[in-house]
Design an enzyme around this catalytic site. Structure first.
Site, PDB file in Angstrom:
ATOM      1  N   ASN A  90       0.803  -1.230   0.000  1.00  0.00           N
ATOM      2  CA  ASN A  90       0.000   0.000   0.000  1.00  0.00           C
ATOM      3  C   ASN A  90       0.831   1.272   0.000  1.00  0.00           C
ATOM      4  O   ASN A  90       0.336   2.342   0.349  1.00  0.00           O
ATOM      5  CB  ASN A  90      -0.954  -0.010   1.193  1.00  0.00           C
ATOM      6  CG  ASN A  90      -1.797  -1.264   1.246  1.00  0.00           C
ATOM      7  OD1 ASN A  90      -1.630  -2.080   2.139  1.00  0.00           O
ATOM      8  ND2 ASN A  90      -2.654  -1.466   0.266  1.00  0.00           N
ATOM      9  N   ILE A  97       0.938   6.774   0.540  1.00  0.00           N
ATOM     10  CA  ILE A  97       0.254   5.686   1.240  1.00  0.00           C
ATOM     11  C   ILE A  97      -1.197   5.616   0.783  1.00  0.00           C
ATOM     12  O   ILE A  97      -1.892   6.632   0.729  1.00  0.00           O
ATOM     13  CB  ILE A  97       0.311   5.905   2.766  1.00  0.00           C
ATOM     14  CG1 ILE A  97       1.767   5.973   3.244  1.00  0.00           C
ATOM     15  CG2 ILE A  97      -0.437   4.798   3.509  1.00  0.00           C
ATOM     16  CD1 ILE A  97       1.919   6.492   4.663  1.00  0.00           C
ATOM     17  N   CYS A  98      -1.647   4.402   0.471  1.00  0.00           N
ATOM     18  CA  CYS A  98      -3.043   4.185   0.096  1.00  0.00           C
ATOM     19  C   CYS A  98      -3.749   3.470   1.244  1.00  0.00           C
ATOM     20  O   CYS A  98      -3.419   2.330   1.571  1.00  0.00           O
ATOM     21  CB  CYS A  98      -3.124   3.343  -1.177  1.00  0.00           C
ATOM     22  SG  CYS A  98      -4.825   2.941  -1.658  1.00  0.00           S
ATOM     23  N   VAL A  99      -4.686   4.151   1.871  1.00  0.00           N
ATOM     24  CA  VAL A  99      -5.477   3.544   2.942  1.00  0.00           C
ATOM     25  C   VAL A  99      -6.856   4.202   2.920  1.00  0.00           C
ATOM     26  O   VAL A  99      -6.984   5.400   2.658  1.00  0.00           O
ATOM     27  CB  VAL A  99      -4.771   3.715   4.311  1.00  0.00           C
ATOM     28  CG1 VAL A  99      -4.619   5.183   4.667  1.00  0.00           C
ATOM     29  CG2 VAL A  99      -5.496   2.969   5.415  1.00  0.00           C
TER      30      VAL A  99
END
Length: 206
Positions: A90, A97-99
């Site tokens: 991620n 950051i991918c969240v």
């Protein structure tokens, strides 16, 4: 700091006070494994050190992260980046950051602490289904041992805490001590350089 790199002048005084208070609260009572780094001249420059959680490939590392607040914060989520290189599904090549917390699940009242805790949780439970690093996501799902080894090696190379040298030579200005301190440092640097080369060579084979 130039306003070219900052949104501090675009934030309302109320938002600035709120962010500063939360940062100071975290400095006084830090969340476990997280140390916030306050830039009092620019509250939109939020950085923190996150300890790699035990039982993960990141366990031996300390990771520096950065949050970038938009001018519409907290109505819109900040962007989050790892400044420390990391192998994680991620996290993109540029550190982004991918969240979900910073996308569809964002709520204005979540706050900085919640974001940092979410990033730490991402180190414990990655989400390969929404991978920014497709190689890491695929490796995690199909060859976890290889993924773990690669992530651990990247951690050992890039996320090691800076160790301070012995201060004795600094206290004693004698030429002998200075000379030995210099030699010791050169030897340590050579050993470190050799270790990094070996690890990078192994990484290329993976």
């Amino acid at each position: 700091m130039s306003s070219q790199y900052s949104n501090v002048e675009n934030l309302s005084p109320q938002t600035i006070r709120q962010v500063m208070k939360e940062l100071q609260d975290m400095e006084t009572t830090p969340p476990e494994g997280i140390k916030v780094l306050i830039n009092e001249s620019d509250v939109t420059d939020i950085q923190a050190l996150i300890d790699g959680p035990a039982g993960t490939p990141y366990a031996v590392g300390i990771f520096r992260v950065k949050l970038t607040l938009s001018k519409d914060f907290p109505q819109t989520p900040p962007k989050a980046y790892f400044l420390t290189k990391i192998f994680h599904p991620n996290v993109a090549a540029n550190g982004e950051i991918c969240v979900n917390t910073l996308k569809k699940d964002w709520k204005p009242d979540l706050g900085i602490k919640h974001i940092l805790l979410t990033i730490k949780c991402l180190l414990i439970v990655p989400n390969p289904e929404s991978a920014l690093n497709e190689e890491a996501g695929k490796m995690l799902l199909e060859r976890y041992d290889d993924y773990s080894q690669r992530a651990r090696m990247m951690t050992e190379i890039h996320a090691q805490p800076v160790k301070c040298g012995v201060s004795d030579a600094k206290d004693d200005d004698g030429p002998s001590n200075k000379k030995h301190a210099g030699l010791d440092k050169k030897l340590q640097d050579k050993k470190k350089e050799k270790l990094l080369k070996e690890k990078k060579r192994m990484l290329k084979r993976l």
